[in-house]
Each structure stands twice: as C-alpha cells, then as structure tokens.
Design an enzyme around this catalytic site. Structure first.
Site, short mmCIF file in Angstrom:
data_model
loop_
_atom_site.label_atom_id
_atom_site.label_comp_id
_atom_site.label_asym_id
_atom_site.label_seq_id
_atom_site.Cartn_x
_atom_site.Cartn_y
_atom_site.Cartn_z
N GLY A 143 0.45 -2.54 1.60
CA GLY A 143 1.21 -3.64 2.43
C GLY A 143 0.84 -3.52 3.73
O GLY A 143 0.80 -2.75 4.30
N LYS A 178 -10.42 8.79 -1.05
CA LYS A 178 -9.15 9.29 -0.68
C LYS A 178 -9.17 10.67 -0.98
O LYS A 178 -8.65 11.50 -0.06
CB LYS A 178 -7.82 8.23 -1.17
CG LYS A 178 -7.81 7.06 -0.42
CD LYS A 178 -7.00 6.27 -1.41
CE LYS A 178 -6.64 4.85 -0.50
NZ LYS A 178 -5.99 3.93 -1.44
N VAL A 191 -4.96 7.07 3.86
CA VAL A 191 -4.67 7.40 2.55
C VAL A 191 -3.10 7.13 2.43
O VAL A 191 -2.36 7.63 3.26
CB VAL A 191 -4.90 9.14 2.64
CG1 VAL A 191 -4.43 9.63 1.29
CG2 VAL A 191 -6.08 9.38 2.77
N LYS A 215 -10.65 3.88 4.90
CA LYS A 215 -11.02 5.01 4.23
C LYS A 215 -12.37 5.09 3.77
O LYS A 215 -13.20 6.12 3.67
CB LYS A 215 -10.03 5.12 3.08
CG LYS A 215 -10.44 3.77 2.23
CD LYS A 215 -9.08 3.75 1.28
CE LYS A 215 -9.16 2.37 0.51
NZ LYS A 215 -8.62 1.44 1.25
#
Lengths: 436, 436
Positions: free
Chosen positions: B308, B206, B133, B106
């Site tokens: 994650g 983002k 994002v 990002k």
C-alpha cells in the site's frame, strides 16, 4: 577485549528480572561489546538483603546494600527495584550525575514520568523504559521512532497478563470468575493482593505511558478512566462467545475530538467486547499485545510475552545497548517528549458502541418503548436480539447492540433503560471496541 | 519556522509510495520539524516522465528527470524507483557524497546489500530500509535495536501479501488455486507477471534481508531455498483445514547447527502447515506478519499491512525522521552489520516435520511396510491417519505426520515411499512449522 573502553553499569535490584539482566550482561559480554563498541562492566548490584536467594548464580562480590554509592560511579544505571522510593531518588541522582537510566518501573513512570524526563533532559542523559509496558514486546521504540513520521490515532493494548489469563480461561474453558482467578493465582499470574491487576490499576499505569509516547502529552494516571474485570461474569463471557465476541481488558489511548470541537486525548481501561476475528482476540493466556492504528501505516499489532524474568530482561538489554551506544557515538539522549500538550478529555467524550442486555416484560410494545428510549438519547440500535424467555412466559431477554455514539449518551441511555417501563433489569453493559 | 536549519531531501520515484511520501513531507512539515529539530525541504522529485499521472497532486516545479543532479545537493535521498539500475548507481552516488539514504528497494538490497552497506560505512552515512520488508510493519528496527541484547533464534514471516491473499481465499472460501489467483489479480494483489510472488522470489528477497539483520551475516538471495505456492491444491488446503492447520507461505531465517556440528544460518521460503492456534494463522488477506523467537524475549509477533502506498510511506517516513535526527544530533549512521559471518547451511540440515499424504493398497501389512521405510531413515511418525477409501475397497489414503527430523532424512523418506511396495502414490508433502 580489543582495547574497548569500559562502561560501568550499576544494577539496582536483583529479583527475577534483575538476575536475568545480570546473567545476560555477564554471559554475553563479548557479543555485547562487539555490538556496542565498548565493554559493559557490571560494577555492582544493589539489593536490600545480601543473603536473599537469587534466580541465577552471580558473583557474591558484586552485591552491595549501598545503592547510592553504586550509582555515583556509573555510566548507566538499570533500576529494577520497583516502587516509588528509593527508586525515584536514585534515578534522579543518576540522571543529575549524567548517567543514562534504564528502568522497567511503570508505577514510577506513571506517577513521576515528567519530572524524571526533565531531569534527564537538563543534562542530556537518556531515560528509557521499554520493559515498563508489555515486557518483552518492543512497543515504545516503534511508537516513538518507527512511526515518527506518521500520525498515531489509537493504541489499544492487552497489557496485563494476569487479567488476560483469567478472561481467557473463562472464555476457553468456561471457568467461573472465581475458578479462573484461583488457577491464575496458583500459577503465579496474580499477586497476593490482586487488586492492582483485576481493578485495572496496572493497565492504567501502562495506558499513561502509551498515551504519553503516542501523543507527546502528559497523561496523569488519575486522568485514566479505569474499570476492572471484577464485575465480569461467566454468563457475560458465554453470551459474548455465542455472539462472536470475546471479552478482553483493554488499555486504550486515543486521539479524539470532543463534542464541542476540542482536539485531545482519551486514556481509558475497561473490559470490552472484541470481535473474534480481530487480531487482539487471538491473544491467549498471559500474553500481551498492542494494536496500533496510524493515519498512514493503518493497523499494526505487536504481540509477545507480557511478563517473565528473561523476557523482561530482553527489553532491558535492548535499552541498555541503546544507551551504551550513545556513550560511544555521542549525541543527546532520548527521554520523554511531551511537546504536544493536548488536553485530556473525559471518557464521556469517547465514541464507542454498547452491548446492552436486559430482561423485559414480554408484552406487545416493549420493543417500541425501548427504541424510544434509545432515540431520545440520539442512540441507534445496530442489532436487537430476543433470547429465549427465562423462567416462564412473562419475561424475555434482549440483547441490544448500538451503533457508535458518544459514551455520555450511551451511559445516559442505560440509566434511562434501568427505570424504563416494562424493563425488569439491565443485566449486562459492555463496550464493543475495534469494530468500525 | 523558528529558525530551524534546512535539510534537503531528494525523492527518486513518484509511484504510489513516492507520491504519499511527498505528500506527508509537505503536509506534516511543521510537525516533522518539531520532532526532528530541523526543517525538511523536498528539493525535488526525480521521475522518468514529467507528465505521468500521480496519485497525489504535487507542485509541478518539484519534478525533474535529472536524478543525478538532484542527488548531488541532497542531505537525504529517498529511493523509491525500484529495480536495480539506475537505483544502485544513484544510491552509491548519494552515499559517496555523504548523504543518508532511505530505500524500500528489496530487490536491490537482496542483490547488492553488502556493497551498499560498505559504501555507507566508508563515509559514516546511514542506509535504512524499513519499508523493504513487510511495508508498514516496524520489524527491522526492533530486530536490530530492541533485541540488540538478546539472541534471535528464528524469524518466520508471512511477507508476501499476494500469496497470503490467495492461500487465505482457498482456506476461508474453498476457492480453487486458479479462482483465488484470478480474484487476487482482479483486486490488484498480483502483478501482470505473478511469478515473483507465487514462485516465492519476492519472499526470498525479504528472507535475505531478515536473515542478515537477525544474524549479522550476509545471506545471498541464491542461498535461500525457495519453493512457491503453485503446487498447492484445494485438496491440500481442505485436508489441512480438517486437520486443524492452515497453509501459509513462510520466509524463515533460522540459527541452526548442522548434523556435523557447524553453527550456521538457514534461510528458506516454502508453503508450510501452521497450527490454527498459532498467531501466524490469523493473518488474513494481504496482511503480513513476522514471528520472532529469541532466547530471552521468547515469542514475539509483528503484524500489519504488507503493501500500500500510504502504509509503505509510513515506514519510509520513520527512516527519514531517524536519518534527519542524525544530521541534527550527529553520530555515525547505521547501515548493515555483517560482522558474524556465519556459514549458510543447506536446507537439508534444517530440522522440520513433514505431513505426508499417500494412497496405498489396502492390504494387511501396509502400515508395517511404511513404518519400516520411516524407521530406515531415522524418521518416526507422530500420527498416522487412514482416511476413507477412495473409489473402491482396494485403496486407502494415509496421512502421516512425522516427528521433527532432519530435512534431508525426511526428503529421503518421501523418495523411498514413492517406490515402496504397496504405495500407489504420494499425493502431498508439506512441512509443518511453528510446532515444537
């Protein structure tokens, strides 16, 4: 504009969704052309009656009653008539002629999806139907494309706005089932014949579409286990509320393994308890949401309007742009993909939990007797609550929450409880979903 | 298998996401091949140190330190190194060589998106970045494709899991800001240097990506108005709670019209009050969600894991399958689309509402004086509440909720209140979003 080529779009049907689709195509022409790289020309709108009133003022010369002829010259056909025939014949004609088809016709897809997918595949045409499930919510494309490298394990949706409206009113305002249904009907949330909604037929059609996309498997609508909301009482809603749950009508498509080791798919529709802190519990009024569990992505939810002319038209337009871009850039179309051909397993093979409410004689040993019935069927209790005795000292009400077990064993447990010693009556049985 | 052609996939980086991506490519090879129509061959994994420990056991011969060489022979390059260089040079090299690129970077996209989109477009390659994002949540593809025929008016996201975790703890457990941050840090939700998260830099990156996709406009990260959560106190969280709100750090991208009639885009990040029955209010812990408003579709929300390894890998795989299918079926790739070139308007032009808390001298006429200050700036109060006097009779606390007004007028109102007669101090200023 800018020498774009033209793509001829035929619209079949001009109800609340069709009128909005026509409006968006006409009003956003330049912008759509810039996004697509071609200009969309609305070549006509097929209707049954030229003189019916429309939601949107549209050029009269666009209307025709000759749908078959309109389809003949089209690059893309948008089918928003609903019903099986003549929609099925017209879509087949369009696909066989090489046109791409966009439809919102869930009943047709649930009944005849595979044959239409095949017709599309034979000529490399595209058949898309984002609007058929949860109207405005982009759910089919994310399931098919965004999660294409993942393994979807479960899809659990509130996909019928009418029943969600009824259950939400019962939950939030304490309405009786009848009062809630009357308000829903007055506000136009229910059809004149509400059976399709309240008996879960509409949700079952959407369950077949979700299951077939999530698991690449043909799931006939008859194979969807279906229970509606007509049995849900204000007392059940109230009891759920005080225990920290809310009752929602869920359409569930799930990868499961049967007790004898067969990997397959379960598709089912029933009202179930959801914990109040579950994301699906916050879906109010006529809104829809689809909760997805995937091996790598974990838990996802897609939320939005489940009905409405403009809302549904948004999803139709997304499919239309995709089909139109394919005409510009080439490549084969996307239709259904049923390559996995997994078996559909009966509801008895599903793992779920039950909440069982029963009236018993308030005597020593009653809990032991009930625990014995559960144990006999391999079911264990996660919680047992005794509520205030109703109408005198001789009776007590129990609420039993089970651990997750096989549906068949849970159902057999309930049958056994009905005739068990000291049990006066089983007053409520609901499944509990989304817990684990 | 079945004579599929091979597509060579080069993986750059093998952290928690990269290791999961490698695992999924290797473990799901047959299934991916069936979906794509070609076999993905992981041609190598470029890392800085061959001996670093990995989250997943992977064949040692795949690893190399020569990223440049690995990129040379690849059909598809997956960049998961993070940071600006050498990621930027390697992606540029890959695109110029005609390879498709999938990235989750990002920071790089926020800084150098337009030049990378151009490099992709020049050769018709595809640059995709769904994982950049809100990790696992399919949001970029739905914005770009599903809503392609609609007009997006606002995107409002909880896109930073760390700050959401902190604010959620403060809200649900009454933690102080310091305690919540310590727990977040212990659980790995915060980086060693938490500035990127708590000061809103990550959310701002983002916001530029969301704004550019929603509005087809280049939004430099410097043009994003940014306020972090470091000023948020337990008292503010508590006051919000008792008034039926929750404080969330929001990244907002919005189509707005300035006071002198210029149509443009606003991109901003700040903590704001959200009504507790708003779908975003139910986003707990480290979860992310993006709330979208579109002209026809109405309100949509996309919810899921915002971080994650496996979760992010799911989004990377979705992009990988899409890029691979493009190699099979042909057609130009999708990169950025910045054709609208709308002006970026300053935060002062935004319409929002303020909640202003202030301590005042408890004297006759104080409310009239404050109402006068509001009126001078064209701001009207939607509600005024006087809370219990603190530490004696001479002071009172007021909570003023304004109607929606221009941000510049609201800010000027607060400045004027600070020096107004009878006002002792302005103790809290928060925007209220998602109301209308």
């Amino acid at each position: 504009m800018n020498g774009y080529r033209d793509l001829r779009v035929a619209l079949l049907g001009c109800g609340s969704v069709g009128a909005q689709v026509a409006r968006l195509i006409l009003e956003h022409g330049d912008e759509l052309a810039a996004r697509i790289g071609a200009r969309l020309t609305l070549s006509g709108i097929a209707v049954r009656n030229l003189d019916s009133p429309r939601d949107v003022e549209l050029p009269r010369e666009l209307f025709t009653t000759d749908a078959e002829r309109l389809v003949q010259g089209a690059d893309i056909v948008i089918e928003l008539m609903g019903g099986i025939e003549p929609a099925r014949a017209l879509i087949t004609q369009a696909l066989q002629g090489g046109a791409d088809v966009v439809t919102a016709n869930k009943a047709l897809l649930a009944e005849h999806g595979p044959e239409l997918f095949e017709a599309a595949e034979q000529v490399g045409a595209q058949l898309s139907y984002e609007a058929a499930v949860a109207a405005a919510i982009p759910i089919l494309r994310p399931l098919r494309e965004s999660l294409a490298g993942d393994h979807i394990t479960r899809v659990m949706g509130i996909v019928n706005g009418s029943t969600n409206y009824i259950l939400d009113r019962m939950d939030r305002f304490g309405d009786s089932a009848e009062d809630a249904a009357r308000v829903a009907s007055e506000l136009g949330f229910l059809e004149a014949d509400p059976t399709l909604d309240v008996e879960g037929y509409d949700a079952a059609q959407k369950a077949t579409i979700l299951a077939s996309i999530a698991f690449h498997t043909e799931v006939p609508v008859d194979a969807v286990h279906r229970e509606g909301i007509t049995g849900i009482t204000a007392a059940q809603v109230e009891a759920a509320k005080s225990a920290g749950y809310v009752i929602k009508l869920l359409a569930i498509a799930e990868r499961i393994t049967s007790s004898d080791g067969v990997d397959g798919v379960s598709a089912r529709v029933y009202p179930a308890l959801i914990r109040r802190d579950h994301p699906l519990a916050a879906v109010h009024e006529g809104k829809n949401a689809v909760f997805v569990e995937a091996e790598a992505a974990g838990e996802l939810m897609f939320y939005g309007a489940g009905a409405g002319g403009a809302e549904t038209a948004s999803a139709v337009l997304g499919d239309l742009v995709s089909a139109a871009r394919r005409h510009v850039v080439g490549g084969p179309g996307i239709a259904g993909s049923l390559h996995a051909e997994l078996p559909i397993l009966p509801v008895g093979e599903v793992n779920t939990a039950y909440q069982i409410m029963l009236d018993v004689r308030d005597e020593p040993g009653v809990l032991a007797a009930i625990a014995g019935v559960l144990a006999e069927h391999g079911v264990s209790a996660a919680s047992v609550e005794q509520s205030v005795a109703q109408g005198g000292g001789a009776r007590a009400s129990l609420v039993i929450g089970t651990h997750v077990a096989r549906e068949a064993d849970l159902a057999a447990t309930v049958d056994a409880l009905r005739t068990a010693d000291r049990v006066l009556s089983v007053t409520s049985v609901l499944r509990l979903e989304g817990a684990e």
